[in-house]
Write a protein that holds these residues in place. Sequence first.
Motif, PDB file in Angstrom:
ATOM      1  N   PRO A 251     -48.678 -18.915  19.506  1.00 36.94           N
ATOM      2  CA  PRO A 251     -48.065 -20.118  20.083  1.00 36.94           C
ATOM      3  C   PRO A 251     -47.810 -21.219  19.059  1.00 36.94           C
ATOM      4  N   LYS A 252     -48.717 -21.388  18.106  1.00 38.32           N
ATOM      5  CA  LYS A 252     -48.555 -22.454  17.113  1.00 38.32           C
ATOM      6  C   LYS A 252     -47.345 -22.219  16.222  1.00 38.32           C
ATOM      7  N   ALA A 253     -47.019 -20.950  15.965  1.00 35.02           N
ATOM      8  CA  ALA A 253     -45.943 -20.638  15.022  1.00 35.02           C
ATOM      9  C   ALA A 253     -44.587 -21.078  15.539  1.00 35.02           C
ATOM     10  N   ILE A 254     -44.449 -21.100  16.858  1.00 33.32           N
ATOM     11  CA  ILE A 254     -43.135 -21.385  17.430  1.00 33.32           C
ATOM     12  C   ILE A 254     -43.090 -22.775  18.066  1.00 33.32           C
ATOM     13  N   THR A 255     -44.170 -23.556  17.823  1.00 40.21           N
ATOM     14  CA  THR A 255     -44.193 -24.929  18.340  1.00 40.21           C
ATOM     15  C   THR A 255     -44.473 -25.908  17.202  1.00 40.21           C
ATOM     16  N   HIS A 256     -45.694 -26.415  17.098  1.00 40.06           N
ATOM     17  CA  HIS A 256     -45.947 -27.515  16.164  1.00 40.06           C
ATOM     18  C   HIS A 256     -45.781 -27.100  14.702  1.00 40.06           C
ATOM     19  N   GLU A 257     -46.094 -25.858  14.349  1.00 39.93           N
ATOM     20  CA  GLU A 257     -45.891 -25.444  12.961  1.00 39.93           C
ATOM     21  C   GLU A 257     -44.415 -25.377  12.596  1.00 39.93           C
ATOM     22  N   ALA A 258     -43.555 -25.222  13.592  1.00 42.16           N
ATOM     23  CA  ALA A 258     -42.107 -25.174  13.361  1.00 42.16           C
ATOM     24  C   ALA A 258     -41.435 -26.518  13.592  1.00 42.16           C
ATOM     25  N   GLY A 259     -42.230 -27.546  13.916  1.00 45.25           N
ATOM     26  CA  GLY A 259     -41.662 -28.887  14.049  1.00 45.25           C
ATOM     27  C   GLY A 259     -41.520 -29.415  15.454  1.00 45.25           C
ATOM     28  N   VAL A 260     -42.000 -28.689  16.462  1.00 49.60           N
ATOM     29  CA  VAL A 260     -41.922 -29.181  17.845  1.00 49.60           C
ATOM     30  C   VAL A 260     -42.944 -30.306  18.037  1.00 49.60           C
ATOM     31  N   ASP A 261     -42.496 -31.404  18.620  1.00 47.82           N
ATOM     32  CA  ASP A 261     -43.358 -32.563  18.859  1.00 47.82           C
ATOM     33  C   ASP A 261     -43.899 -32.603  20.283  1.00 47.82           C
ATOM     34  N   LEU A 262     -43.043 -32.248  21.234  1.00 48.94           N
ATOM     35  CA  LEU A 262     -43.396 -32.307  22.649  1.00 48.94           C
ATOM     36  C   LEU A 262     -42.946 -31.024  23.327  1.00 48.94           C
ATOM     37  N   LEU A 263     -43.825 -30.458  24.140  1.00 48.43           N
ATOM     38  CA  LEU A 263     -43.524 -29.217  24.845  1.00 48.43           C
ATOM     39  C   LEU A 263     -43.702 -29.406  26.343  1.00 48.43           C
ATOM     40  N   SER A 264     -42.663 -29.088  27.103  1.00 50.76           N
ATOM     41  CA  SER A 264     -42.802 -29.000  28.557  1.00 50.76           C
ATOM     42  C   SER A 264     -43.243 -27.573  28.854  1.00 50.76           C
ATOM     43  N   LEU A 265     -44.516 -27.399  29.143  1.00 50.15           N
ATOM     44  CA  LEU A 265     -45.089 -26.063  29.305  1.00 50.15           C
ATOM     45  C   LEU A 265     -45.223 -25.732  30.784  1.00 50.15           C
ATOM     46  N   GLY A 266     -44.599 -24.627  31.176  1.00 48.12           N
ATOM     47  CA  GLY A 266     -44.656 -24.221  32.577  1.00 48.12           C
ATOM     48  C   GLY A 266     -45.289 -22.859  32.758  1.00 48.12           C
ATOM     49  N   PHE A 267     -46.205 -22.766  33.715  1.00 48.65           N
ATOM     50  CA  PHE A 267     -46.787 -21.480  34.099  1.00 48.65           C
ATOM     51  C   PHE A 267     -46.343 -21.057  35.499  1.00 48.65           C
ATOM     52  N   THR A 268     -45.625 -21.925  36.199  1.00 49.18           N
ATOM     53  CA  THR A 268     -45.258 -21.642  37.586  1.00 49.18           C
ATOM     54  C   THR A 268     -44.425 -20.373  37.693  1.00 49.18           C
ATOM     55  N   LYS A 269     -43.398 -20.255  36.860  1.00 43.84           N
ATOM     56  CA  LYS A 269     -42.516 -19.086  36.928  1.00 43.84           C
ATOM     57  C   LYS A 269     -43.237 -17.805  36.531  1.00 43.84           C
ATOM     58  N   ASN A 270     -44.357 -17.942  35.858  1.00 45.68           N
ATOM     59  CA  ASN A 270     -45.093 -16.772  35.384  1.00 45.68           C
ATOM     60  C   ASN A 270     -46.198 -16.336  36.340  1.00 45.68           C
ATOM     61  N   GLY A 271     -46.246 -16.966  37.530  1.00 47.73           N
ATOM     62  CA  GLY A 271     -47.212 -16.519  38.525  1.00 47.73           C
ATOM     63  C   GLY A 271     -48.171 -17.560  39.037  1.00 47.73           C
ATOM     64  N   ALA A 272     -48.045 -18.803  38.592  1.00 46.42           N
ATOM     65  CA  ALA A 272     -48.875 -19.873  39.141  1.00 46.42           C
ATOM     66  C   ALA A 272     -48.252 -20.396  40.435  1.00 46.42           C
TER      67      ALA A 272
ATOM     68  N   ALA B 206     -53.767 -23.513  35.294  1.00 45.64           N
ATOM     69  CA  ALA B 206     -53.482 -23.292  33.880  1.00 45.64           C
ATOM     70  C   ALA B 206     -54.644 -22.578  33.196  1.00 45.64           C
ATOM     71  N   LEU B 207     -55.870 -22.947  33.559  1.00 48.49           N
ATOM     72  CA  LEU B 207     -57.035 -22.291  32.980  1.00 48.49           C
ATOM     73  C   LEU B 207     -57.076 -20.814  33.361  1.00 48.49           C
ATOM     74  N   ALA B 208     -56.696 -20.513  34.602  1.00 43.43           N
ATOM     75  CA  ALA B 208     -56.659 -19.114  35.030  1.00 43.43           C
ATOM     76  C   ALA B 208     -55.619 -18.333  34.244  1.00 43.43           C
ATOM     77  N   MET B 209     -54.510 -18.979  33.903  1.00 43.47           N
ATOM     78  CA  MET B 209     -53.481 -18.333  33.094  1.00 43.47           C
ATOM     79  C   MET B 209     -53.974 -18.068  31.674  1.00 43.47           C
ATOM     80  N   LEU B 210     -54.716 -18.997  31.135  1.00 46.98           N
ATOM     81  CA  LEU B 210     -55.185 -18.868  29.755  1.00 46.98           C
ATOM     82  C   LEU B 210     -56.348 -17.893  29.623  1.00 46.98           C
ATOM     83  N   LYS B 211     -57.134 -17.748  30.687  1.00 42.44           N
ATOM     84  CA  LYS B 211     -58.311 -16.876  30.625  1.00 42.44           C
ATOM     85  C   LYS B 211     -57.897 -15.423  30.395  1.00 42.44           C
ATOM     86  N   ASP B 212     -58.485 -14.816  29.388  1.00 37.26           N
ATOM     87  CA  ASP B 212     -58.218 -13.406  29.056  1.00 37.26           C
ATOM     88  C   ASP B 212     -56.723 -13.134  28.850  1.00 37.26           C
TER      89      ASP B 212
END
Length: 361
Positions: A192-213, A251-257
């Motif tokens: 995740p870091k490679a395609i966000t802050h390491e590449a210059g992203v400052d702000l991310l609108s992060l959504g888990f809803t479409k992925n099953g939340a 979000a925690l359930a999405m991140l777990k495992d």
Amino acid sequence: MPKQGQCVFFGSDNWAGAAPEINEALAAASSGFAAAYGGDDLTSQLRDELGAFFDRDVDVFCTATGSGANMLALSAVARPGGVVLAQRDAHILVDEACGPESLVGMKLHKLRGRQGRISAQEVLEGLAAYPEGAVYRGRVIAVSMTQGTELGTTYCVMDVAAIGSIARRNGVVLHMDGARFSNALVAQNVPPKAITHEAGVDLLSLGFTKNGAWASEMVVSFRPEFRDDLAYRNKQMGQVFSKNRFAAAQALAMLKDDRWRVLASHANAMAAKLSDAVSGLPGCRLAAPTEINEVFAIMPSAMAETLSQAGAVFAPWPADTVDDDMSVGEGETLVRLVASFATTDEHIDQFVDAASKAKAA
């Protein structure tokens, strides 16, 4: 409205319900008492877990919707005469009821892009249209890019980094609309870091809803100096949850495992299978590469109509969203088919069988 059991659902991943892990997390969070407005333990844990996810400290602000997250992120960088560069079909431009313009107060400038992606060269051209000090024209404050794009494609690390470098050199904030960020991460197979802050992203609108939340949207800030303004803006825009622990629990359930990865991988795999099947149907062709869980296909209009009448759910898509070399001809229709964590092989087989029968008819 087609009834459950009578059709196959490729209208959107928003049509799918919530994954079992999400329901379990919500049930667990509903017992007992916890501090309101983000003062609970789960919200604090979410900040820590997302920090580990992105391998750096982050600020997190939960919102009710993805549109709310986009407007909150952009509101933190709004300035007089502000302009935001974005691909012409970006959600902030065509699907948010002019919210970024009316509520945030910044002009949105369209970049054409190709296969849903804007290029570094287009960003440079967009910047050149607003010369420094030209108060009559306005000034570019931010660039917004969508990951994955509105045509189901993705930006690789080099794509993001090229635009991020331009943004930094010109004092411009880089925002990423990540409604399908999980699917793009799986497609690119990078941290995740490679395609966000390491590449210059400052702000991310992060959504888990479409992925099953059920409803899990947030702004992740990689810039500490935005923290205070985002906190005030979050409240001002009516996006602060009273019982934020329920948003955090999802979000925690999405991140777990790495549950996010499991669900997104399944959706992407189903879309790939559907893409291969649809492109093999007589008279059908893909309008863009299938890189995440969305399939954009051009098919005979009669086939699309017959499929709809048979109960298949998908979205007719504006023909002008595809590139000029992939034009939609007379008697053809551009459609979007979206797979989800709940899509099965049987759903795809049913759709293809119905399409084959429609073509024969």
